[in-house]
Design a protein around this motif. Structure first.
Motif, mmCIF file in Angstrom:
data_model
loop_
_atom_site.group_PDB
_atom_site.id
_atom_site.type_symbol
_atom_site.label_atom_id
_atom_site.label_comp_id
_atom_site.label_asym_id
_atom_site.label_seq_id
_atom_site.Cartn_x
_atom_site.Cartn_y
_atom_site.Cartn_z
ATOM 1 N N SER A 127 0.926 -1.055 0.025
ATOM 2 C CA SER A 127 -0.059 -0.075 0.094
ATOM 3 C C SER A 127 0.755 1.228 0.055
ATOM 4 O O SER A 127 2.064 1.222 0.531
ATOM 5 N N ILE A 137 -4.359 -1.570 -3.216
ATOM 6 C CA ILE A 137 -3.912 -2.025 -1.820
ATOM 7 C C ILE A 137 -3.926 -1.133 -0.884
ATOM 8 O O ILE A 137 -3.413 -0.185 -0.944
ATOM 9 N N LEU A 138 -4.789 -1.411 0.357
ATOM 10 C CA LEU A 138 -5.295 -0.464 1.341
ATOM 11 C C LEU A 138 -4.509 -0.997 2.605
ATOM 12 O O LEU A 138 -4.449 -2.298 2.949
ATOM 13 N N GLY A 191 -1.305 -4.739 4.635
ATOM 14 C CA GLY A 191 -1.078 -3.484 3.812
ATOM 15 C C GLY A 191 -0.153 -4.392 2.715
ATOM 16 O O GLY A 191 0.306 -3.218 1.922
ATOM 17 N N THR A 218 -11.667 4.770 -1.963
ATOM 18 C CA THR A 218 -11.458 3.873 -1.079
ATOM 19 C C THR A 218 -12.428 2.611 -0.659
ATOM 20 O O THR A 218 -12.321 1.717 -0.213
#
Length: 858
Positions: free
Chosen positions: A264, A329-330, A336, A292
């Protein structure tokens, strides 16, 4: 009064109910209680016919349960905090409080003419200091229990409105209100530890027997239990702070197909690299501007930045995988970081194709050819042939492959099997004025300390130094309100500052059901009242609240139990849930012009008329396009005002129509013709009662009418018990026809009509009361016991057999249920229709199907 006049009937009976305090809820240990609750509304200003349907459903249940001897609690309140009130204040220059309470008054004035069996003495709004003061007290209790905490978190920040936005408020990377590009910032936020209850919240879903399956599935998916592998890739050339990258994967069976590692933009490694590399910093900043939500991430172009770092594959150290920073990717999910297996994930496939990365298939179909033009993503339950798995070439399901991979990795010292949940802790901090203040104080000496309960409620300030609060200035007005913000530390007395964040409005709606049990108490709940009234026996609301509101309410019930505000039995607060369909209406879109801003003009239903094969604006004659059966929306002007309907037809007509036209879980389309037909039927029923005294005292068919009356009792009760209100109404239509056609005597008809009044009372309470009074009923029908059928009357002694001649129905005969076929044949041959058809001859065939039909072939 010689005609059905709702405008006279309805206010009269509403006054009678109020004077008799029919709907006042009081604890009564001698009766079984029943608590029915509709999800309470936001005070937007006016209700529409969709609200009428929701509240009428609850009212049917409440009135029915009261008639069956239950002590009923049926309250109403308003979910009154939130951004719309601040928006209205900005637009009008007023105050959210003024706007909110004015809207509540308007909505109550609209609801009361519906004749709802609500205990209005229990009404509250979540913006009442008496309500949110008790919410603050519970927050302090939960803080002491470790159920609330603060931490740094990456949030969506609107730089114009200067507030945190929920994922759903970020549209195409911009703030939903300001339109400004949203930034990802790290702020200190308050959180509820809902994730500690993940397993409990998930497993308890299996106990919710009276919830819709689709809602339970949505809750399970949101909690998202998964079994996977957590392990680390070692970095070939470590940075100053990172020599490994931890990943969590639910598909460890695809590890042998890994072709890259993604992290992320908010990963600590990405931040370390960004501090030294302006290009990486710029890319990370660009990633933070994206949406998001899962939907936004899915739709966005997949972008990556090759960091130049590589990691070793844990089972093939000769293979080095490149490390990318990726915009999909968060940090909120897993660690993460991910490994990409393009062969078996379409998102990874698109990414690998874009950046020229290898695509290695780990399994193939057991039958047919492998299509290498896309990722191969069968369901985990399907069997596949693993060609690069951990057990050699083998046919297994995906679930078996995952477990085989976890066992193999653990045996070889590569990570360990982990059960994780998708559910994350609930961030409740909001940087806005119109919400419940978080009851903590920031002191330089003592740190963050809770306010003393005797100082609650911490009320919102109404003005700023005697001047109205200026909502046109961006940011949270509480931050710039020194006389409110500055205070003394409740622990040491030194100068301190209040927390200026307010609570997410989901907090307000997560415990209101408990507050209704003792709405004026000086504590959040009263043990005796909560123990008596809880749980909610029937909860009714829209499917749009199936996830967050219900999940948060379930968590809050557990938290309230652990802090002593609810009994153990109420850890699951809603015994039964019903999600109703919408009321829809056509949209009328102007086909000939736009407004001055170039936007489509929509017309209200009352502004248009049908003529000459089309629909036109009454005032201008402009043609409109008709979009049929659409969800009611204020922005599209296709809402139906219940006040206008009540003025034209009466509340009972509106109630009858919204219940009658389709099953309550499905949508129903409001039409003027449907409302008119409902009104005509109710007028017909009223006339049957008003004209009873003109009927002969003696007649024929008393026994048949009595049986039909008991059958109606049984069938209408069945419908209400099963939430099949439309089927109950269908039976009442049929019962009306039976009474109308009956030649029975006056008293037999009186009994039938009094029963009709009782059976219609939950749906059309005003009409039912008027009928009950006309027919000599004792007291109010709202307090009469529900009619119970005599089982002996439900046993049919006779059957009606249709007579078909050459395949066409010509007549019918009623015969004793056990009459022999030979006797039935004799009666058929004596039937006038059959005699005319035979014209003196004999039938070619005469077929009697016992209890069903007679066929005569000529």
């Amino acid at each position: 009064m010689s005609r059905y006049a709702p405008s006279e009937i309805e206010p009269k009976w509403q006054s009678a109910w109020n004077e008799a305090e029919v709907f006042l809820a009081k604890r009564d240990e001698s009766k079984p209680k029943y608590y029915v609750l509709e999800m309470f509304p936001y005070p937007s200003g006016r209700i529409h016919i969709g609200h009428v349907r929701n509240y009428t459903m609850g009212d049917v249940v409440a009135r029915y349960k009261s008639s069956t001897g239950h002590n009923v609690l049926h309250p109403m309140g308003f979910d009154a905090f939130g951004m719309p009130a601040e928006n209205a204040a900005m637009a009008s220059g007023g105050h959210p409080k003024t706007w909110t309470y004015a809207n509540i008054d308007t909505m109550v004035d609209q609801m009361k003419p519906l004749g709802l069996s609500i205990d209005w003495t229990r009404m509250f709004a979540t913006c009442d200091p008496e309500y949110y003061g008790q919410q603050q007290a519970m927050f302090i209790d939960m803080l002491e229990k470790g159920l609330v905490y603060r931490k740094n978190a990456t949030v969506n920040w609107d730089p114009v409105d200067m507030t945190v936005l929920a994922n759903e408020q970020v549209i195409d990377g911009c703030g939903w209100r300001s339109g400004a590009p949203v930034e990802r910032r790290e702020l200190t936020q308050w959180f509820f530890k809902i994730s500690d209850y993940s397993e409990d919240l998930l497993s308890a879903i299996d106990t919710l027997d009276n919830w819709p399956d689709k809602v339970k599935t949505m809750q399970r998916n949101w909690i998202g239990k998964s079994r996977g592998l957590q392990f680390a890739f070692s970095v070939v050339e470590p940075t100053a702070h990172h020599d490994r990258i931890e990943v969590y994967t639910t598909r460890p069976d695809t590890l042998m197909g890994a072709s890259f590692v993604g992290i992320s933009a908010d990963h600590p490694l990405a931040k370390e690299l960004a501090a030294e590399n302006p290009e990486i910093a710029a890319f990370c900043e660009e990633c933070r501007k994206g949406g998001t939500t899962e939907e936004a991430i899915e739709k966005a172009e997949k972008l990556g930045f090759n960091t130049g770092l590589t990691v070793r594959h844990p089972f093939d150290t000769a293979v080095e995988l490149p490390v990318y920073i990726a915009n999909f990717i968060l940090m909120d999910y897993g660690t993460g970081a991910i490994f990409g297996c393009p062969a078996h994930d379409q998102r990874d496939f698109d990414f690998a194709t874009k950046y020229g990365l290898p695509i290695t298939y780990v399994f193939e179909p057991t039958e047919g050819e492998l299509d290498t033009s896309e990722a191969y993503t069968p369901l985990k339950s399907e069997k596949v042939t693993y060609t690069r798995g951990f057990a050699g070439e083998a046919v297994q399901t995906g679930e078996q492959g995952v477990e085989t991979a976890i066992d193999f990795c653990e045996a070889n010292g590569v990570g360990h099997g982990v059960t994780k949940f998708r559910l994350r802790d609930w961030g409740l901090s909001r940087q806005r004025y119109w919400g419940c203040p978080i009851p903590v104080v920031h002191c330089e000496s003592c740190g963050v300390v809770p306010e003393k309960k005797e100082n609650l409620p911490i009320e919102l300030p109404f003005d700023e130094g005697g001047k109205p609060i200026d909502f046109s200035v961006p940011g949270n007005p509480l931050d710039r309100h020194p006389t409110w913000r500055d205070c003394s530390c409740p622990t040491c007395g030194a100068p301190a500052q209040r927390e200026t964040d307010t609570m997410d409005t989901f907090v307000d709606s997560s415990w209101y059901y408990a507050r209704f049990t003792a709405p004026r108490a000086t504590t959040p709940t009263v043990a005796e009242d909560a123990d008596y009234w809880m749980n909610v026996d029937q909860y009714i609301g829209g499917i749009e609240h199936a996830i967050l509101h219900l999940l948060y309410s379930r968590f809050f019930a557990r938290a309230m139990n652990e802090t002593g505000h609810l009994p153990d039995k109420s850890r699951e607060p809603f015994n039964a849930l019903f999600t109703q369909g919408m009321v829809t209406h056509a949209i009328y879109e102007n086909a000939e012009r736009k407004n001055e801003n170039g936007r489509t003009i929509y017309h209200y239903p009352e502004e248009v008329e049908e003529r000459d094969g089309g629909v036109f604006v009454k005032e201008t004659g402009e043609k409109v396009n008709v979009i049929p059966s659409a969800k009611m929306s204020k922005s599209k002007n296709n809402v139906v005002d219940p006040v206008a309907i009540i003025e034209q037809y009466g509340a009972d007509t509106a109630r009858w129509f919204v219940l009658s036209d389709s099953p309550p879980e499905r949508d129903v389309e409001w039409t003027a013709s449907g409302a008119e037909a409902s009104n005509k039927h109710l007028a017909r029923v009223w006339r049957l009662a008003s004209e009873l005294e003109t009927q002969p005292e003696q007649g024929q068919g008393d026994e048949e009418l009595l049986r039909a009356t008991h059958k109606a009792m049984f069938e209408v009760t069945q419908g209400i018990d099963s939430f099949g209100f439309n089927t109950s109404i269908a039976k009442l239509y049929g019962f009306t026809n039976t009474i109308s056609k009956s030649k029975a005597g006056r008293e037999a008809k009186r009994f039938a009509l009094k029963t009709m009044a009782q059976l219609m009372s939950p749906m059309t309470p005003h009409l039912a009361e008027d009928m009950w009074a006309m027919l000599g009923g004792e007291g109010l029908v709202a307090r009469a016991a529900w009619p119970v059928p005599d089982e002996a009357m439900l046993v049919e002694d006779t059957v009606t057999l249709p007579i078909q001649i050459n395949g066409k129905r010509r007549d019918e005969i009623s015969v004793p249920k056990d009459m022999p076929k030979e006797e039935v044949e004799k009666l058929v041959l004596e039937n006038d229709a059959v005699k005319r058809a035979l014209d003196g001859g004999s039938p070619k065939k005469l077929i009697v199907v016992p209890g069903r039909i007679v066929n005569v072939v000529i």
